[in-house]
Scaffold this motif. Structure first.
Motif, PDB file in Angstrom:
ATOM      1  N   THR A 186      46.792  42.136  42.979  1.00 20.74           N
ATOM      2  CA  THR A 186      46.286  42.798  41.780  1.00 20.74           C
ATOM      3  C   THR A 186      46.521  41.951  40.540  1.00 20.74           C
ATOM      4  O   THR A 186      45.636  41.806  39.682  1.00 20.74           O
ATOM      5  CB  THR A 186      46.961  44.173  41.604  1.00 20.74           C
ATOM      6  OG1 THR A 186      46.711  44.971  42.760  1.00 20.74           O
ATOM      7  CG2 THR A 186      46.419  44.890  40.382  1.00 20.74           C
ATOM      8  N   LEU A 187      47.725  41.372  40.422  1.00 17.37           N
ATOM      9  CA  LEU A 187      48.037  40.548  39.257  1.00 17.37           C
ATOM     10  C   LEU A 187      47.191  39.286  39.220  1.00 17.37           C
ATOM     11  O   LEU A 187      46.674  38.905  38.159  1.00 17.37           O
ATOM     12  CB  LEU A 187      49.525  40.190  39.260  1.00 17.37           C
ATOM     13  CG  LEU A 187      50.021  39.403  38.046  1.00 17.37           C
ATOM     14  CD1 LEU A 187      49.846  40.218  36.767  1.00 17.37           C
ATOM     15  CD2 LEU A 187      51.484  39.010  38.226  1.00 17.37           C
ATOM     16  N   VAL A 188      47.026  38.631  40.366  1.00 16.96           N
ATOM     17  CA  VAL A 188      46.241  37.390  40.416  1.00 16.96           C
ATOM     18  C   VAL A 188      44.787  37.655  40.035  1.00 16.96           C
ATOM     19  O   VAL A 188      44.183  36.896  39.260  1.00 16.96           O
ATOM     20  CB  VAL A 188      46.340  36.745  41.813  1.00 16.96           C
ATOM     21  CG1 VAL A 188      45.309  35.626  41.968  1.00 16.96           C
ATOM     22  CG2 VAL A 188      47.736  36.200  42.037  1.00 16.96           C
ATOM     23  N   VAL A 189      44.206  38.734  40.573  1.00 19.45           N
ATOM     24  CA  VAL A 189      42.824  39.062  40.237  1.00 19.45           C
ATOM     25  C   VAL A 189      42.696  39.325  38.740  1.00 19.45           C
ATOM     26  O   VAL A 189      41.738  38.876  38.089  1.00 19.45           O
ATOM     27  CB  VAL A 189      42.350  40.286  41.052  1.00 19.45           C
ATOM     28  CG1 VAL A 189      40.999  40.785  40.527  1.00 19.45           C
ATOM     29  CG2 VAL A 189      42.220  39.922  42.524  1.00 19.45           C
ATOM     30  N   GLY A 190      43.655  40.043  38.164  1.00 21.13           N
ATOM     31  CA  GLY A 190      43.609  40.316  36.732  1.00 21.13           C
ATOM     32  C   GLY A 190      43.708  39.048  35.902  1.00 21.13           C
ATOM     33  O   GLY A 190      42.971  38.875  34.923  1.00 21.13           O
ATOM     34  N   ILE A 191      44.620  38.149  36.270  1.00 20.45           N
ATOM     35  CA  ILE A 191      44.786  36.904  35.522  1.00 20.45           C
ATOM     36  C   ILE A 191      43.538  36.036  35.639  1.00 20.45           C
ATOM     37  O   ILE A 191      43.069  35.461  34.649  1.00 20.45           O
ATOM     38  CB  ILE A 191      46.031  36.141  36.029  1.00 20.45           C
ATOM     39  CG1 ILE A 191      47.301  36.886  35.627  1.00 20.45           C
ATOM     40  CG2 ILE A 191      46.055  34.716  35.479  1.00 20.45           C
ATOM     41  CD1 ILE A 191      48.573  36.268  36.183  1.00 20.45           C
ATOM     42  N   VAL A 192      42.981  35.930  36.838  1.00 14.00           N
ATOM     43  CA  VAL A 192      41.771  35.118  37.034  1.00 14.00           C
ATOM     44  C   VAL A 192      40.607  35.685  36.219  1.00 14.00           C
ATOM     45  O   VAL A 192      39.842  34.938  35.589  1.00 14.00           O
ATOM     46  CB  VAL A 192      41.416  35.041  38.529  1.00 14.00           C
ATOM     47  CG1 VAL A 192      40.036  34.411  38.722  1.00 14.00           C
ATOM     48  CG2 VAL A 192      42.464  34.240  39.283  1.00 14.00           C
TER      49      VAL A 192
END
Length: 355
Positions: A186-192
């Motif tokens: 979830t965090l990686v998708v948000g940052i990307v």
């Protein structure tokens, strides 16, 4: 009021066992029959007692059909209940008073189940999550570009990064691999997503690397590491106490959203080196939040399921943090005494505010 109303539903055949467990943890409870051959116990329990009560009930009754537990917030209790005010032996007197070490690690935090419930909804990859992440990053980028600090603060208020960030620290503390995988994805998708949209923004607007709000996101100082550690510890402390998620979210977003937005702007405008330096600040802040978060969760008495997993995860985060500290201290990372070159020439030195 640091108390909860716990309602326990149990089959009639388990009334005796359920009552004996409840009597160990609280002195005030009520019992009443409910339909379908079930019995309901309602008890007022100190927040610090929720964890052992629910754990003991689940250990004995979790596989029994009809068993369930409901935990509710309590605003006031009259007359007062002694165990809500201080650590004391159980009402039945069959347990020893807590040791000094147990008293130190006993905190009036919300239970693990409540923490899970608070985090669960924020780990869903829904359109609203992605939209608010992107909007907060765009607002922060435009605020930093124009040097408007108030706009940057407003962007951090709406950033929904609390859930996945807290979940990462909580997963490492508990040794919950499934929760950790969900949090990371979830965090990686948000940052990307935030990087992609701020990258596009940087391609179409003029970005001046001399603006202090942007330049400060390309330099990492020991003070920045201390700030990120403090944000992580304060965020977990407030979160475990059941504080407003918006308040806790600001503590986390202050260390994550501005570097993401700055990195996207720099990369989109062709300032690749400055963009990577902003990403280094982001990575440093994220590691610091997790290290401080794990320590704070442990101090708050969150019980690890597997100490081997917990200690291994903590040592990995700590090793990465020490590596970053070495890079910053050894001037391998960007330093304010090293000129930062851009298309418009070297950037001047200046006071670097906490980011």
């Amino acid at each position: 009021m640091s108390a909860r109303l716990v309602e326990v539903i149990t089959p009639d055949a388990e009334i005796s066992r359920t009552k004996s467990i409840i009597q160990k943890h609280c002195s005030r409870f009520w019992q009443e029959p409910v339909p379908d051959g079930l019995e309901k116990f309602s008890c007022v329990v100190a927040s610090r007692t929720i964890e052992p009560l629910v754990a003991e009930l689940a250990g004995v009754l979790k596989d029994i059909a009809g068993f369930s537990v409901l935990v509710l917030q309590v605003e006031a209790v009259l007359p007062e209940i002694p165990e809500l005010e201080e650590l004391a032996p159980s009402p039945s007197g069959d347990r020893k008073p807590p040791s000094r070490l147990e008293a130190f690690f006993t905190r009036d935090r919300i239970s693990t189940n409540e923490l899970y419930d608070d985090i669960e909804a924020s780990l869903e990859l829904r359109p609203n999550y992605l939209l608010t992440v992107v909007l907060s990053a765009l607002i922060a980028a435009l605020g930093m570009r124009s040097g408007q600090t108030a706009v940057v603060i407003g962007a951090m208020i709406i950033a929904p990064l609390l859930g996945p960030t807290m979940a990462m620290a909580m997963a490492a503390t508990l040794g919950d691999r499934a929760l950790g995988r969900r949090a990371v994805s979830t965090l990686v998708v948000g940052i990307v997503a935030a990087l992609a949209f701020t990258f596009l923004l940087g391609m179409f607007i003029e970005v001046n690397p001399l603006v202090p709000e942007l330049r400060n996101r390309t330099i990492v100082h020991p003070a920045d590491i201390a700030l990120a550690l403090a944000c992580g510890a304060a965020g977990v402390l407030a979160f475990s106490q059941g504080a407003s998620l918006s308040l806790v979210g600001v503590m986390i977003a202050v260390a994550l959203v501005p570097p993401i937005a700055a990195a996207g702007l720099f990369l989109g405008s062709g300032e690749e080196m400055l963009g990577f330096r902003a990403l280094f600040l982001l990575a440093t802040n994220l590691v610091c939040i997790n290290v401080a978060g794990i320590i704070t969760f442990l101090v708050q008495g969150l019980p690890p399921r597997n100490w081997r997993i917990t200690s291994g995860a903590f040592l990995i985060w700590l090793a990465i943090l020490l590596l970053f500290v070495g890079l910053v201290g050894g001037r391998f990372a960007v330093d304010e005494n090293i000129p930062l070159f851009s298309d418009s020439g070297p950037l001047p030195e200046g006071d670097n505010a906490a980011r």
